[in-house]
Structure formats: structure tokens, C-alpha cells
Design a protein around this motif. Structure first.
Motif, PDB file in Angstrom:
ATOM      1  N   LEU A  40       0.744  -1.010   0.357  1.00 50.97           N
ATOM      2  CA  LEU A  40       0.070   0.273  -0.359  1.00 50.97           C
ATOM      3  C   LEU A  40       0.871   1.151   0.221  1.00 50.97           C
ATOM      4  O   LEU A  40       2.107   1.488   0.947  1.00 50.97           O
ATOM      5  N   SER A  41       1.314   2.099  -0.748  1.00 54.87           N
ATOM      6  CA  SER A  41       0.909   2.889  -1.227  1.00 54.87           C
ATOM      7  C   SER A  41       0.699   3.491   0.110  1.00 54.87           C
ATOM      8  O   SER A  41       2.269   5.007   1.050  1.00 54.87           O
ATOM      9  N   ASP A  42       0.278   3.831   1.490  1.00 54.94           N
ATOM     10  CA  ASP A  42       0.783   4.998   2.012  1.00 54.94           C
ATOM     11  C   ASP A  42       0.772   3.785   3.172  1.00 54.94           C
ATOM     12  O   ASP A  42       1.060   4.643   4.190  1.00 54.94           O
ATOM     13  N   ASP A  43       1.184   2.664   3.208  1.00 52.28           N
ATOM     14  CA  ASP A  43       2.479   2.633   4.150  1.00 52.28           C
ATOM     15  C   ASP A  43       4.187   3.338   3.588  1.00 52.28           C
ATOM     16  O   ASP A  43       5.260   2.734   4.937  1.00 52.28           O
ATOM     17  N   ILE A  44       4.269   3.709   2.580  1.00 49.44           N
ATOM     18  CA  ILE A  44       5.955   4.298   2.412  1.00 49.44           C
ATOM     19  C   ILE A  44       5.589   5.490   2.646  1.00 49.44           C
ATOM     20  O   ILE A  44       4.756   6.549   1.722  1.00 49.44           O
ATOM     21  N   GLY A  45       6.675   6.065   3.416  1.00 51.16           N
ATOM     22  CA  GLY A  45       6.325   7.336   2.938  1.00 51.16           C
ATOM     23  C   GLY A  45       7.586   8.028   2.129  1.00 51.16           C
ATOM     24  O   GLY A  45       8.103   7.180   1.758  1.00 51.16           O
ATOM     25  N   ASP A  46       7.650   9.246   2.105  1.00 45.96           N
ATOM     26  CA  ASP A  46       8.277  10.013   0.887  1.00 45.96           C
ATOM     27  C   ASP A  46       9.171  10.205   0.680  1.00 45.96           C
ATOM     28  O   ASP A  46       9.674  10.029   2.570  1.00 45.96           O
ATOM     29  N   PHE A  47      10.428   9.596   0.445  1.00 49.47           N
ATOM     30  CA  PHE A  47      11.886   8.567   0.012  1.00 49.47           C
ATOM     31  C   PHE A  47      12.318  10.115  -0.427  1.00 49.47           C
ATOM     32  O   PHE A  47      12.455  10.695  -1.381  1.00 49.47           O
ATOM     33  N   ILE A  48      14.100   9.948  -0.067  1.00 50.75           N
ATOM     34  CA  ILE A  48      14.805  10.795  -0.128  1.00 50.75           C
ATOM     35  C   ILE A  48      15.010  10.640  -2.138  1.00 50.75           C
ATOM     36  O   ILE A  48      15.855   8.960  -1.497  1.00 50.75           O
ATOM     37  N   ILE A  49      15.223  11.375  -2.607  1.00 52.17           N
ATOM     38  CA  ILE A  49      15.663  10.492  -4.038  1.00 52.17           C
ATOM     39  C   ILE A  49      17.013  11.261  -4.714  1.00 52.17           C
ATOM     40  O   ILE A  49      18.107  10.759  -5.154  1.00 52.17           O
ATOM     41  N   ARG A  50      17.232  12.408  -3.826  1.00 52.65           N
ATOM     42  CA  ARG A  50      18.629  13.544  -3.794  1.00 52.65           C
ATOM     43  C   ARG A  50      18.803  14.002  -2.510  1.00 52.65           C
ATOM     44  O   ARG A  50      18.272  14.291  -1.625  1.00 52.65           O
ATOM     45  N   ARG A  51      20.296  13.982  -2.300  1.00 51.16           N
ATOM     46  CA  ARG A  51      20.459  13.679  -1.125  1.00 51.16           C
ATOM     47  C   ARG A  51      21.326  15.225  -0.792  1.00 51.16           C
ATOM     48  O   ARG A  51      20.988  15.948  -1.855  1.00 51.16           O
ATOM     49  N   GLU A  52      21.880  16.289   0.329  1.00 49.79           N
ATOM     50  CA  GLU A  52      21.744  17.563   0.711  1.00 49.79           C
ATOM     51  C   GLU A  52      23.000  17.789  -0.222  1.00 49.79           C
ATOM     52  O   GLU A  52      22.881  18.911  -0.368  1.00 49.79           O
ATOM     53  N   ASP A  53      23.777  16.521  -0.996  1.00 53.79           N
ATOM     54  CA  ASP A  53      25.219  17.087  -1.205  1.00 53.79           C
ATOM     55  C   ASP A  53      24.376  16.951  -3.156  1.00 53.79           C
ATOM     56  O   ASP A  53      25.765  16.961  -3.723  1.00 53.79           O
ATOM     57  N   GLY A  54      23.687  16.792  -2.952  1.00 58.60           N
ATOM     58  CA  GLY A  54      23.018  16.839  -4.494  1.00 58.60           C
ATOM     59  C   GLY A  54      23.422  15.348  -5.178  1.00 58.60           C
ATOM     60  O   GLY A  54      22.744  15.856  -6.458  1.00 58.60           O
ATOM     61  N   SER A  55      23.735  13.831  -4.781  1.00 55.34           N
ATOM     62  CA  SER A  55      23.826  13.003  -4.938  1.00 55.34           C
ATOM     63  C   SER A  55      22.474  12.332  -5.420  1.00 55.34           C
ATOM     64  O   SER A  55      22.126  12.693  -4.548  1.00 55.34           O
ATOM     65  N   ALA A  56      22.378  11.185  -6.293  1.00 54.12           N
ATOM     66  CA  ALA A  56      21.462  10.356  -5.939  1.00 54.12           C
ATOM     67  C   ALA A  56      21.377   9.450  -5.359  1.00 54.12           C
ATOM     68  O   ALA A  56      22.372   8.488  -5.160  1.00 54.12           O
ATOM     69  N   ALA A  57      20.057   9.193  -4.214  1.00 55.11           N
ATOM     70  CA  ALA A  57      20.338   8.191  -3.949  1.00 55.11           C
ATOM     71  C   ALA A  57      20.249   6.619  -4.723  1.00 55.11           C
ATOM     72  O   ALA A  57      19.091   6.822  -5.709  1.00 55.11           O
ATOM     73  N   PHE A  58      20.593   5.305  -4.126  1.00 57.89           N
ATOM     74  CA  PHE A  58      20.183   4.519  -4.920  1.00 57.89           C
ATOM     75  C   PHE A  58      18.766   4.043  -5.135  1.00 57.89           C
ATOM     76  O   PHE A  58      18.830   3.254  -6.554  1.00 57.89           O
ATOM     77  N   PHE A  59      17.629   4.230  -4.418  1.00 59.86           N
ATOM     78  CA  PHE A  59      16.734   4.433  -4.890  1.00 59.86           C
ATOM     79  C   PHE A  59      16.357   4.771  -6.281  1.00 59.86           C
ATOM     80  O   PHE A  59      16.047   4.068  -6.952  1.00 59.86           O
ATOM     81  N   PHE A  60      17.053   5.543  -6.403  1.00 60.73           N
ATOM     82  CA  PHE A  60      16.114   6.704  -7.942  1.00 60.73           C
ATOM     83  C   PHE A  60      17.526   6.437  -8.960  1.00 60.73           C
ATOM     84  O   PHE A  60      16.823   5.715 -10.076  1.00 60.73           O
ATOM     85  N   SER A  61      19.105   6.175  -8.723  1.00 63.66           N
ATOM     86  CA  SER A  61      20.273   5.853  -9.968  1.00 63.66           C
ATOM     87  C   SER A  61      19.073   4.709 -10.274  1.00 63.66           C
ATOM     88  O   SER A  61      20.143   4.360 -11.545  1.00 63.66           O
ATOM     89  N   ASN A  62      19.813   3.890  -9.670  1.00 62.23           N
ATOM     90  CA  ASN A  62      19.767   2.543  -9.897  1.00 62.23           C
ATOM     91  C   ASN A  62      18.329   2.095 -10.964  1.00 62.23           C
ATOM     92  O   ASN A  62      17.788   1.753 -12.095  1.00 62.23           O
ATOM     93  N   ALA A  63      16.803   2.400 -10.298  1.00 59.99           N
ATOM     94  CA  ALA A  63      15.597   2.458 -10.748  1.00 59.99           C
ATOM     95  C   ALA A  63      15.861   3.178 -12.404  1.00 59.99           C
ATOM     96  O   ALA A  63      15.648   2.524 -13.567  1.00 59.99           O
ATOM     97  N   LEU A  64      16.235   4.466 -11.950  1.00 58.01           N
ATOM     98  CA  LEU A  64      16.280   5.248 -13.815  1.00 58.01           C
ATOM     99  C   LEU A  64      17.360   4.826 -14.334  1.00 58.01           C
ATOM    100  O   LEU A  64      16.726   4.339 -15.820  1.00 58.01           O
ATOM    101  N   ASP A  65      18.208   4.660 -14.256  1.00 62.29           N
ATOM    102  CA  ASP A  65      19.488   3.624 -15.413  1.00 62.29           C
ATOM    103  C   ASP A  65      19.100   2.255 -16.350  1.00 62.29           C
ATOM    104  O   ASP A  65      19.781   1.908 -16.612  1.00 62.29           O
ATOM    105  N   ASP A  66      18.170   1.437 -14.629  1.00 62.62           N
ATOM    106  CA  ASP A  66      17.783   0.358 -15.084  1.00 62.62           C
ATOM    107  C   ASP A  66      16.593   0.615 -16.443  1.00 62.62           C
ATOM    108  O   ASP A  66      17.001  -0.173 -17.614  1.00 62.62           O
ATOM    109  N   ALA A  67      16.139   1.729 -16.287  1.00 63.73           N
ATOM    110  CA  ALA A  67      14.714   1.988 -17.619  1.00 63.73           C
ATOM    111  C   ALA A  67      15.823   2.560 -18.482  1.00 63.73           C
ATOM    112  O   ALA A  67      15.262   1.929 -19.501  1.00 63.73           O
ATOM    113  N   LEU A  68      16.615   3.609 -18.622  1.00 69.91           N
ATOM    114  CA  LEU A  68      17.638   4.093 -19.699  1.00 69.91           C
ATOM    115  C   LEU A  68      18.148   3.038 -20.074  1.00 69.91           C
ATOM    116  O   LEU A  68      18.283   2.899 -20.942  1.00 69.91           O
TER     117      LEU A  68
END
Ligand code: GLU
Length: 465
Positions: free
Chosen positions: A179-207
Motif C-alpha cells: 500500500l502506498s500509504d505505508d510508504i513515506g515520501d523518500f529521499i531521491i537526492r541527498r543534501e550534497d546533490g548526489s542521487a540516492a540508490f533508489f533513484f539512480s538504479n531505477a532510472l538507469d535500469d530503465a534508461l
């Protein structure tokens, strides 16, 4: 299998050496691509600079190459989706961050780690699962500007849509439902500007057109987040299969306590890559084939339907079994090359061949041959107590007759005739006198390897009572 070409990937973080769990993941992805004539990509997950050890990039690739898991595209092999180090893809990620932000699908979050930690504790104390409380979700443009003006550096959070059910088929675990309601909003870019793995891996897999992601079970609960992200970006998700974790023979997750757990350690200990791959192939993947398989045979036999959910047991005894199979499959020439570092340099080629033939059935690792090298070619010999007794019991006449029968070479048949004994009464004292022990490699090739002078000297040692 769908009609697309199969594309798999291995995405190690260069924060440490390749351990067996990851090597197994790499092997499965490699085999899946090989089975369907697809592509296997190695992509380095190095967006987190604090965890990246530069030397590990080359080390990981060296370990993969040693295992024989050849990749089509990777950090050192440019391809249609270069570069294959995520630290070099930052500009690309920024475009997608901007897109999500401009579509209100992501928002800057100014919460400090202290604030987040307090909120998490409060939720746990109230018996609720910890998830982001949404503090920065609805900040106005002015509120954001004010925080930025204070010099605060925001992370970027993905806005998880409410009220959704996320369902997908896991290749190993079957239908999954969150359920999406069980998932909190999550970080995709860290404070230092780098991509979190959730994001970069999902994106790169698709691209990169990755069709199948086989990875450790610990990533199963990340999958709904990654699917939501790809949905928001209107990109096609790969199929995911989460393979069971590796455990040691005591059932606890494989760790240093279980001994060598790194590919490099096994290589340095003298294991062959074929033995390692044959054991890994059977960890969490069942096969009716019990014989040693080559890489093409493994690829042909690799079956997604045979991936198992139960934890997979890494067992040294099993690895040694495959290694021993590998040793027994060596030709005389290969075995000699393999044992070269152990062989004294002054041996005649006949002696070397006899030594290799003598010890090969008794060893698993090349180093195991060192003991026999010392026994056969070394000056001094130490005797184990039972061997000493056996030699003494045979009596001086036995050894005198044997020693006298030695010409420029020691022949087992000639010795037998000279001593007039046979069976254990012949072999055991002879073995005891020559090797100092009662067990070991076959005596005939051992005798053929040992210089005749040394044989005579060791026999003469027992001619005095
Ligand atoms: N670097 C991650 C790991 O080694 C890879 C995660 C993934 O495969 O998506 O576990």
C-alpha cells in the motif's frame, strides 16, 4: 520470455571487495543474459562518495573477470549507455530531478537528521512504523525560499501518491502487494546533490533497457518505491527477482565468522573459478545436474523457475567437493602447470610427472601438495609415532634387503621381490620409512618421484635395530 533482448546488470557499490553473495548475484545475471543471448552490464553504484573506495572499482572488475563473468558494457567498456559509473551520470540525474520537481512529484526537504531521528523515535514509541511525517511536503514557495536563504541545504523527496496499491510479480517471490500509504515520501537526492540508490538504479535500469534485475532479497521492499518512481517518469520497469540470502552452515547470514567469504580470498587460497561458480550456481538455484558444469552449460541450465526462496547455504565442504572435481579433471600437463610453484626447480621431467601423478588424487588445493613436496624432496623427515612403530616392527632385515635392491632407481616390484613380503606387510613399513606416516599418496609413483639415493638413505635408517 518476452521478445525483447534480455538485458541484465550487476550494480556493485565499490565500498568493499566482491563477497560471495554479490558474486552469486553477478553470476545469475550473467547466466540469464548468456542463456538468452542478451547483454550483461556492469554498472558501478558510486553516487555515495563517502562510501566509495576508488581501488575497489578495479578490484571488483578483476574479481568478476577471474570468475569468467564477462560483461558487454561496463566502466571499462563503453556502450550505448555510457558512462557506466553512476558518479559520472550526475548531470543526467539532475534533469530528471528537475522534471519531477517541476511536476510537483518531488519536493525539497529541509528536515535535519536530528529532526528526522526524533520524529522516527516518536513514531516507534507510539507503536507506529516509522515513515517520513511529511513536514516539508506542503511548504509554500516563500517558506522554501526562507529556508534556502538561511543557507539550509535541502534533500529532494519523492512525493508518494496516497491510496494506491502497488502490485507486481517478483520472479522468485511471486505476487507482491504494497500500500502506498505505508510508504513515506523518500529521499531521491541527498543534501550534497548526489542521487540516492533508489533513484539512480531505477532510472538507469530503465534508461539502459535492463529487462531483468536479479538482486538480493534485502532489496525486495525497495521495489515498490522504485516502481512508483519509474511510473512517475513514465519509464518501463524491469522484472525483478529477489534471490535468497546466503547463509553459513550454521544458518546465520554469511559473514567473516564463516571464514573466507570474499572472491579474492578464495582465489588466493587456490580455489579455481570453475569450482567457485559451480557452488554459487547451486546456491538458491536448484538444478538436477550434479556434475561439474562449464559456463555455457550453466547458462543453458539456468532457469528462473528454479530460483528458490529458502536461504541458501554456503558450505566450504561443497566448495571443496567442486574443487576436488576440478583437480581430478586436470590433464597431466595442466596439473603440472598448476603445481609449478610447489615443484622444486631441479626435478627431471620424469620426477615431476611422477610427483604430480602421486599427489594429485590426495589434494584439493595446490598448497596441499607442499607437505608432500617436503616429505619427498626435503632432507629431513619427521616420523609420526605409529609410523615409527610400524617401521621398527618390520625389522632391520626387511630394510637391509630393500636398501640393497636399489640401483639407480627404486622400483616397487624389485623391492617386493627382494623383501619377500607382500600386501600390508610390505607396503606399510615401506611407506612408514619413506614418508614418516602411514597414510598418503600411492606408493609406486611416490617412489618413482623420490631420488633413489634418498630412498636408500631412508631405508638404511631402519637397518639398525
Ligand atoms: N549496490 C546494491 C547492492 O549491492 C545493488 C542494488 C540493486 O541491485 O539494485 O546490493
Amino acid at each position: 520470455m518476452n521478445q525483447d533482448i534480455v538485458v541484465t546488470r550487476f550494480a556493485p557499490s565499490p565500498s568493499g571487495a566482491l563477497h560471495l553473495g554479490n558474486a552469486r548475484t553477478a553470476l545469475f545475471n550473467f547466466l540469464l543474459a548468456a542463456r538468452y543471448g542478451g547483454r550483461f552490464v556492469v554498472r558501478i553504484e558510486d553516487t555515495d562518495a563517502s562510501r566509495t573506495q576508488e581501488t575497489m572499482v578495479g578490484a571488483l572488475c578483476a574479481d568478476l573477470a577471474w570468475l569468467g563473468l564477462d560483461w558487454d558494457e561496463g566502466p571499462d567498456r563503453p556502450g550505448p549507455h555510457s558512462p557506466y559509473r553512476q558518479s559520472q551520470r550526475t548531470a543526467l540525474y539532475q534533469q530528471y530531478f528537475q522534471r519531477l520537481e517541476s511536476e510537483q512529484l518531488a519536493y525539497p526537504c529541509f528536515c535535519s537528521s536530528l529532526e528526522l531521528d526524533l520524529a522516527r523515535r516518536a513514531q516507534l514509541a507510539a507503536g507506529r512504523p516509522p515513515r517520513y511525517a511529511g513536514t516539508c511536503r506542503e511548504l509554500t514557495a516563500d517558506e522554501r525560499a526562507a529556508r534556502l536563504a538561511q543557507g539550509r541545504k535541502p534533500s529532494l523527496r519523492f512525493r508518494v501518491p496516497g491510496g494506491r496499491r502497488i502490485e507486481f510479480e517478483d520472479l522468485v517471490h511471486g505476487t507482491q502487494s504494497y500500500l502506498s500509504d505505508d510508504i513515506g515520501d523518500f529521499i531521491i537526492r541527498r543534501e550534497d546533490g548526489s542521487a540516492a540508490f533508489f533513484f539512480s538504479n531505477a532510472l538507469d535500469d530503465a534508461l539502459m533497457g535492463v529487462t531483468h534485475v536479479l538482486r538480493g532479497e534485502d532489496h525486495l521492499s525497495n521495489t515498490p518505491r522504485q516502481r512508483l518512481l519509474l511510473e512517475a517518469l513514465a519509464l518501463r520497469p524491469p522484472l525483478y527477482g529477489h534471490v535468497s540470502l546466503l547463509v553459513g552452515d550454521d544458518g546465520t547470514p554469511l559473514s567473516k565468522r564463516h571464514g573466507a567469504t570474499g572472491v579474492r580470498e578464495l582465489r588466493e587460497a587456490g580455489y579455481s573459478s570453475q569450482a567457485v561458480c559451480n557452488h554459487l550456481f547451486r546456491l538458491g538455484h536448484s538444478t538436477p545436474l550434479n556434475q561439474m558444469l562449464s559456463a555455457p552449460q550453466m547458462a543453458a541450465a539456468f532457469d528462473l523457475a528454479h530460483l528458490q526462496r529458502a536461504p541458501a547455504h554456503f558450505e566450504l565442504a561443497q566448495l571443496r567437493h567442486w574443487q576436488s572435481d576440478w583437480v581430478h579433471g586436470l590433464t597431466a600437463g595442466q596439473a603440472r602447470d598448476w603445481l609449478k610453484p610447489i615443484l622444486p626447480s631441479d626435478l627431471t621431467s620424469e620426477q615431476a610427472a611422477a610427483f604430480v601423478a602421486a599427489v594429485l588424487p590426495n589434494i584439493v588445493l595446490a598448497e596441499d601438495a607442499r607437505l608432500w613436496q617436503q616429505i619427498i624432496f626435503g632432507e629431513a623427515l619427521s616420523y609420526e609415532e605409529p609410523a615409527l612403530l610400524t617401521a621398527r616392527e618390520a625389522g632391520p632385515e626387511f630394510f637391509t634387503a630393500a636398501a640393497n635392491a636399489i640401483s639407480d632407481r627404486a622400483d616397487i616390484g624389485v623391492l617386493r621381490t627382494a623383501t619377500g613380503r607382500k600386501g600390508a606387510a610390505f607396503f606399510m613399513p615401506l611407506r612408514a620409512a619413506l614418508t614418516g606416516r602411514l597414510h598418503g599418496p600411492e606408493l609406486a609413483p611416490l617412489l618413482a618421484a623420490m631420488p633413489a639415493e634418498r630412498v636408500r638413505a631412508r631405508l638404511l635408517h631402519f637397518t639398525v635395530a
